[in-house]
Design an enzyme around this catalytic site. Sequence first.
Site, PDB file in Angstrom:
ATOM      1  N   GLY A  44      -4.524  -4.461  -3.748  1.00 48.35           N
ATOM      2  CA  GLY A  44      -5.491  -3.401  -4.020  1.00 48.35           C
ATOM      3  C   GLY A  44      -4.699  -2.182  -4.456  1.00 48.35           C
ATOM      4  O   GLY A  44      -4.058  -1.532  -3.635  1.00 48.35           O
ATOM      5  N   HIS A  45      -4.682  -1.932  -5.750  1.00 44.57           N
ATOM      6  CA  HIS A  45      -3.876  -0.832  -6.298  1.00 44.57           C
ATOM      7  C   HIS A  45      -4.817   0.277  -6.764  1.00 44.57           C
ATOM      8  O   HIS A  45      -5.573   0.102  -7.716  1.00 44.57           O
ATOM      9  CB  HIS A  45      -2.999  -1.337  -7.449  1.00 44.57           C
ATOM     10  CG  HIS A  45      -1.989  -2.363  -7.002  1.00 44.57           C
ATOM     11  ND1 HIS A  45      -1.156  -3.029  -7.860  1.00 44.57           N
ATOM     12  CD2 HIS A  45      -1.666  -2.806  -5.765  1.00 44.57           C
ATOM     13  CE1 HIS A  45      -0.376  -3.846  -7.172  1.00 44.57           C
ATOM     14  NE2 HIS A  45      -0.674  -3.733  -5.892  1.00 44.57           N
TER      15      HIS A  45
ATOM     16  N   ARG B 161      -5.756   0.489   8.376  1.00 45.18           N
ATOM     17  CA  ARG B 161      -4.331   0.147   8.336  1.00 45.18           C
ATOM     18  C   ARG B 161      -3.658   0.664   9.595  1.00 45.18           C
ATOM     19  O   ARG B 161      -3.965   1.769  10.054  1.00 45.18           O
ATOM     20  CB  ARG B 161      -3.669   0.780   7.112  1.00 45.18           C
ATOM     21  CG  ARG B 161      -4.192   0.214   5.797  1.00 45.18           C
ATOM     22  CD  ARG B 161      -3.605   0.962   4.605  1.00 45.18           C
ATOM     23  NE  ARG B 161      -4.115   0.432   3.342  1.00 45.18           N
ATOM     24  CZ  ARG B 161      -4.208   1.139   2.221  1.00 45.18           C
ATOM     25  NH1 ARG B 161      -3.830   2.404   2.191  1.00 45.18           N
ATOM     26  NH2 ARG B 161      -4.677   0.587   1.127  1.00 45.18           N
TER      27      ARG B 161
ATOM     28  N   LYS C 166       1.789   2.023  -5.160  1.00 45.84           N
ATOM     29  CA  LYS C 166       2.308   1.432  -6.403  1.00 45.84           C
ATOM     30  C   LYS C 166       1.346   1.690  -7.563  1.00 45.84           C
ATOM     31  O   LYS C 166       1.768   2.028  -8.670  1.00 45.84           O
ATOM     32  CB  LYS C 166       2.492  -0.095  -6.223  1.00 45.84           C
ATOM     33  CG  LYS C 166       3.515  -0.455  -5.160  1.00 45.84           C
ATOM     34  CD  LYS C 166       3.612  -1.964  -4.945  1.00 45.84           C
ATOM     35  CE  LYS C 166       2.385  -2.591  -4.327  1.00 45.84           C
ATOM     36  NZ  LYS C 166       2.103  -2.186  -2.942  1.00 45.84           N
TER      37      LYS C 166
ATOM     38  N   THR D  71      -8.515  -3.522  -0.389  1.00 41.28           N
ATOM     39  CA  THR D  71      -9.119  -4.817  -0.710  1.00 41.28           C
ATOM     40  C   THR D  71     -10.131  -5.229   0.349  1.00 41.28           C
ATOM     41  O   THR D  71     -11.235  -5.646   0.045  1.00 41.28           O
ATOM     42  CB  THR D  71      -8.013  -5.890  -0.872  1.00 41.28           C
ATOM     43  OG1 THR D  71      -7.236  -5.540  -2.010  1.00 41.28           O
ATOM     44  CG2 THR D  71      -8.578  -7.282  -1.065  1.00 41.28           C
TER      45      THR D  71
ATOM     46  N   GLY E  54     -10.893  -3.246   3.274  1.00 47.76           N
ATOM     47  CA  GLY E  54     -11.482  -2.121   4.005  1.00 47.76           C
ATOM     48  C   GLY E  54     -11.022  -2.029   5.459  1.00 47.76           C
ATOM     49  O   GLY E  54     -11.472  -1.159   6.197  1.00 47.76           O
TER      50      GLY E  54
ATOM     51  N   ASP F 228       0.808  -1.219   0.000  1.00 48.90           N
ATOM     52  CA  ASP F 228       0.000   0.000   0.000  1.00 48.90           C
ATOM     53  C   ASP F 228       0.845   1.276   0.000  1.00 48.90           C
ATOM     54  O   ASP F 228       0.468   2.297   0.575  1.00 48.90           O
ATOM     55  CB  ASP F 228      -0.972   0.013   1.198  1.00 48.90           C
ATOM     56  CG  ASP F 228      -1.865  -1.202   1.217  1.00 48.90           C
ATOM     57  OD1 ASP F 228      -2.199  -1.685   0.117  1.00 48.90           O
ATOM     58  OD2 ASP F 228      -2.215  -1.669   2.308  1.00 48.90           O
TER      59      ASP F 228
ATOM     60  N   GLN G 201       1.959  -6.187  -3.151  1.00 48.59           N
ATOM     61  CA  GLN G 201       2.437  -6.249  -1.760  1.00 48.59           C
ATOM     62  C   GLN G 201       3.744  -5.455  -1.603  1.00 48.59           C
ATOM     63  O   GLN G 201       3.920  -4.475  -2.312  1.00 48.59           O
ATOM     64  CB  GLN G 201       2.604  -7.720  -1.305  1.00 48.59           C
ATOM     65  CG  GLN G 201       1.284  -8.461  -1.107  1.00 48.59           C
ATOM     66  CD  GLN G 201       0.665  -8.988  -2.386  1.00 48.59           C
ATOM     67  OE1 GLN G 201       1.321  -9.628  -3.177  1.00 48.59           O
ATOM     68  NE2 GLN G 201      -0.611  -8.727  -2.593  1.00 48.59           N
TER      69      GLN G 201
HETATM   70  P1  GDP Z   1      -0.745   0.221  -3.555  1.00 51.02           P
HETATM   71  O1  GDP Z   1      -1.332  -1.046  -3.039  1.00 51.02           O
HETATM   72  O2  GDP Z   1       0.723   0.306  -3.315  1.00 51.02           O
HETATM   73  O3  GDP Z   1      -1.109   0.493  -4.989  1.00 51.02           O
HETATM   74  O4  GDP Z   1      -1.396   1.403  -2.693  1.00 51.02           O
HETATM   75  P2  GDP Z   1      -2.965   1.561  -2.314  1.00 51.02           P
HETATM   76  O5  GDP Z   1      -3.706   1.983  -3.509  1.00 51.02           O
HETATM   77  O6  GDP Z   1      -3.428   0.357  -1.579  1.00 51.02           O
HETATM   78  O7  GDP Z   1      -2.869   2.710  -1.222  1.00 51.02           O
HETATM   79  C1  GDP Z   1      -2.296   3.949  -1.508  1.00 51.02           C
HETATM   80  C2  GDP Z   1      -3.355   5.044  -1.295  1.00 51.02           C
HETATM   81  O8  GDP Z   1      -2.733   6.293  -1.259  1.00 51.02           O
HETATM   82  C3  GDP Z   1      -4.366   5.103  -2.411  1.00 51.02           C
HETATM   83  O9  GDP Z   1      -5.613   5.482  -1.877  1.00 51.02           O
HETATM   84  C4  GDP Z   1      -3.823   6.214  -3.303  1.00 51.02           C
HETATM   85  O10 GDP Z   1      -4.852   6.887  -4.025  1.00 51.02           O
HETATM   86  C5  GDP Z   1      -3.202   7.124  -2.299  1.00 51.02           C
HETATM   87  N1  GDP Z   1      -2.027   7.884  -2.758  1.00 51.02           N
HETATM   88  C6  GDP Z   1      -1.025   7.500  -3.569  1.00 51.02           C
HETATM   89  N2  GDP Z   1      -0.077   8.459  -3.658  1.00 51.02           N
HETATM   90  C7  GDP Z   1      -0.501   9.489  -2.888  1.00 51.02           C
HETATM   91  C8  GDP Z   1       0.055  10.764  -2.531  1.00 51.02           C
HETATM   92  O11 GDP Z   1       1.140  11.135  -2.937  1.00 51.02           O
HETATM   93  N3  GDP Z   1      -0.685  11.531  -1.679  1.00 51.02           N
HETATM   94  C9  GDP Z   1      -1.882  11.149  -1.193  1.00 51.02           C
HETATM   95  N4  GDP Z   1      -2.523  11.963  -0.380  1.00 51.02           N
HETATM   96  N5  GDP Z   1      -2.424   9.943  -1.495  1.00 51.02           N
HETATM   97  C10 GDP Z   1      -1.742   9.134  -2.311  1.00 51.02           C
HETATM   98  P1  IMO Z   2      -0.925  -4.262  -2.173  1.00 54.63           P
HETATM   99  O1  IMO Z   2      -0.484  -4.862  -3.491  1.00 54.63           O
HETATM  100  C1  IMO Z   2      -1.010  -4.601   2.166  1.00 54.63           C
HETATM  101  C2  IMO Z   2      -1.131  -8.646   3.830  1.00 54.63           C
HETATM  102  C3  IMO Z   2      -2.391  -9.108   4.552  1.00 54.63           C
HETATM  103  C4  IMO Z   2      -1.776 -10.040   5.578  1.00 54.63           C
HETATM  104  C5  IMO Z   2      -0.635 -10.693   4.794  1.00 54.63           C
HETATM  105  C6  IMO Z   2      -0.999 -12.052   4.212  1.00 54.63           C
HETATM  106  O2  IMO Z   2      -2.211  -3.530  -2.250  1.00 54.63           O
HETATM  107  O3  IMO Z   2       0.189  -3.495  -1.552  1.00 54.63           O
HETATM  108  P2  IMO Z   2      -2.497 -12.772   2.131  1.00 54.63           P
HETATM  109  O4  IMO Z   2      -3.956 -12.609   1.882  1.00 54.63           O
HETATM  110  O5  IMO Z   2      -1.624 -12.150   1.095  1.00 54.63           O
HETATM  111  O6  IMO Z   2      -2.087 -14.197   2.420  1.00 54.63           O
HETATM  112  O7  IMO Z   2      -2.237 -11.966   3.517  1.00 54.63           O
HETATM  113  O8  IMO Z   2      -0.320  -9.797   3.754  1.00 54.63           O
HETATM  114  N1  IMO Z   2      -1.353  -8.151   2.452  1.00 54.63           N
HETATM  115  C7  IMO Z   2      -1.258  -6.872   2.102  1.00 54.63           C
HETATM  116  N2  IMO Z   2      -1.057  -5.758   2.841  1.00 54.63           N
HETATM  117  N3  IMO Z   2      -1.118  -4.499   0.837  1.00 54.63           N
HETATM  118  C8  IMO Z   2      -1.292  -5.599   0.066  1.00 54.63           C
HETATM  119  O9  IMO Z   2      -1.259  -5.553  -1.281  1.00 54.63           O
HETATM  120  C9  IMO Z   2      -1.419  -6.846   0.702  1.00 54.63           C
HETATM  121  N4  IMO Z   2      -1.627  -8.114   0.267  1.00 54.63           N
HETATM  122  C10 IMO Z   2      -1.571  -8.898   1.337  1.00 54.63           C
HETATM  123  O10 IMO Z   2      -3.062  -8.038   5.147  1.00 54.63           O
HETATM  124  O11 IMO Z   2      -1.188  -9.298   6.619  1.00 54.63           O
HETATM  125 MG    MG Z   3      -2.889  -1.659  -1.800  1.00 53.20          MG
END
Ligand code: GDP
Ligand code: IMO
Ligand code: MG
Length: 440
Positions: free
Chosen positions: A40-41, A304, A16, A299, A301, A13, A223
């Site tokens: 969850g991207h 974090r 990416k 993914t 909800g 998270d 991840q």
């Molecule tokens: P990922 O799993 O690495 O793709 O990240 P997630 O999408 O799960 O979580 C990142 C969250 O931060 C998302 O809601 C993005 O929209 C948000 N985000 C990404 N870059 C920035 C930033 O520079 N500033 C802010 N405020 N939000 C950001």
């Molecule tokens: P993105 O790509 C954050 C965490 C789960 C749990 C552990 C194992 O959005 O960064 P799993 O279901 O993979 O066997 O769970 O890994 N986890 C993540 N945490 N971002 C993710 O993906 C994650 N994918 C799995 O919360 O702690």
């Molecule tokens: Mg994510």
Amino acid sequence: MSTLAVIGTQWGDEGKGKIIDLITPSFDAVARYQGGHNAGHTVYVRGRKIVLHLIPSGVLHPGTLCLIGNGVVLSPRAFLDEAESLKKLGVSIGRNIVISKNAHLIMPYHSLLERISEEKRGAGKIGTTLRGIGPAYEDKTGRRGIRVVDLLDAPTLKDKIRDNLAEKNPVLERGGQAALDPDKVFEEYIAYAALLAPHIADVPLLLDDLIREGKSILFEGAQGALLDIDHGTYPFVTSSNPTAGGVCTGLGVGPTRIQAVLGITKAYTTRVGSGPFPTELLEDTGELMRRRGDEFGATTGRPRRCGWFDAVAVSYACRLNGIERIVLTKPDILDAFEDIEVCTGYKYKGTPLRGFPVESWVLDKVEPQYRKVRGWRQPLAKTTDFSKLPAAFKDYLRIIEELVGARAAIISTGVEREDTILLPERLGGILDLDKIRVGS
Ligand code: GDP
Ligand code: IMO
Ligand code: MG
């Protein structure tokens, strides 16, 4: 040829999705190499929020080839649902999405088995996403997994489902779940076969063709390094290799084909699920970060867990992945803080540690050593010009860069593609900047 691996340097998270979507125009193809729909991207396009789980985050750009590698575990249901919801948004889904023949399938029993195993662990549960990811990888390494290619041969699929259920049904029943009917599972999956067939191909061969044609490829990590099955905070990890080596095994490309590795690094730390988190903030400060950063799982909800930037963890991730350049994301979330802390080292029983401990009982008890940095107390959001950033932020950035041993080549200051500062002199030619649009 130009290739780039994009990897999360913390516990996932890091942002990416936003960065991959932003830089995709510089590439001909985007390829996922591990994980599944546990990811969850999040991508925002002109105020519209789109969350990608299994389909590569480059899909929003027409003409980009999206590949799902053998290292991914694929739930056909999740894939088809995601494809359908993208189509409804007007995203083209067809020959642009290619799935590797030898990716393993997530079967209906995987998430049921995971529920049982998580319940059994009680307080020691991993806190997984319950998507069946771990059990699917267990079957893969146990050499009883069912692969995408098996969908194309009905007798093989039928036999494999029957053999797997002969083993798993008693476990399901002992765990209080109903046994699954092999015929029903077969009917469900053979129906998926027809829908998935146009997407199935030999991905390593296709990648080799693309590379030979001089095409550029982005390898998308899901991840993060600290969730890596080998190098992360085991056993509180995911069941795949998000680290750079996973690109080779998860797509069938040799290490000489990875030209650069870009680390995605959040300006503070978050973690979902259980496991050690040395810089976690359990009270008001963590709550403020969660609220300002909207830190709720994309993914599941789930809220974090939040904490200060941990330079020990990120420098470990940079070392594991050979990262020289990072993208710093979400520094704007720290705008409100008078003082910001950075963890510069760990002590265990009073003694400074070298490196990142692999013993969970040590990591659970380390004493993070902090350096206090003055906050900038002004909004960074929407800033697109590096020279206009406040001096206190530049200090924070420099401290992080020195501690982790990598330079920030991109700074993200908001959720939209436009909220980004690219630093061409630090990118070293890894992106075709003429193709990437940032700024207003
Ligand atoms: P990922 O799993 O690495 O793709 O990240 P997630 O999408 O799960 O979580 C990142 C969250 O931060 C998302 O809601 C993005 O929209 C948000 N985000 C990404 N870059 C920035 C930033 O520079 N500033 C802010 N405020 N939000 C950001
Ligand atoms: P993105 O790509 C954050 C965490 C789960 C749990 C552990 C194992 O959005 O960064 P799993 O279901 O993979 O066997 O769970 O890994 N986890 C993540 N945490 N971002 C993710 O993906 C994650 N994918 C799995 O919360 O702690
Ligand atoms: Mg994510």
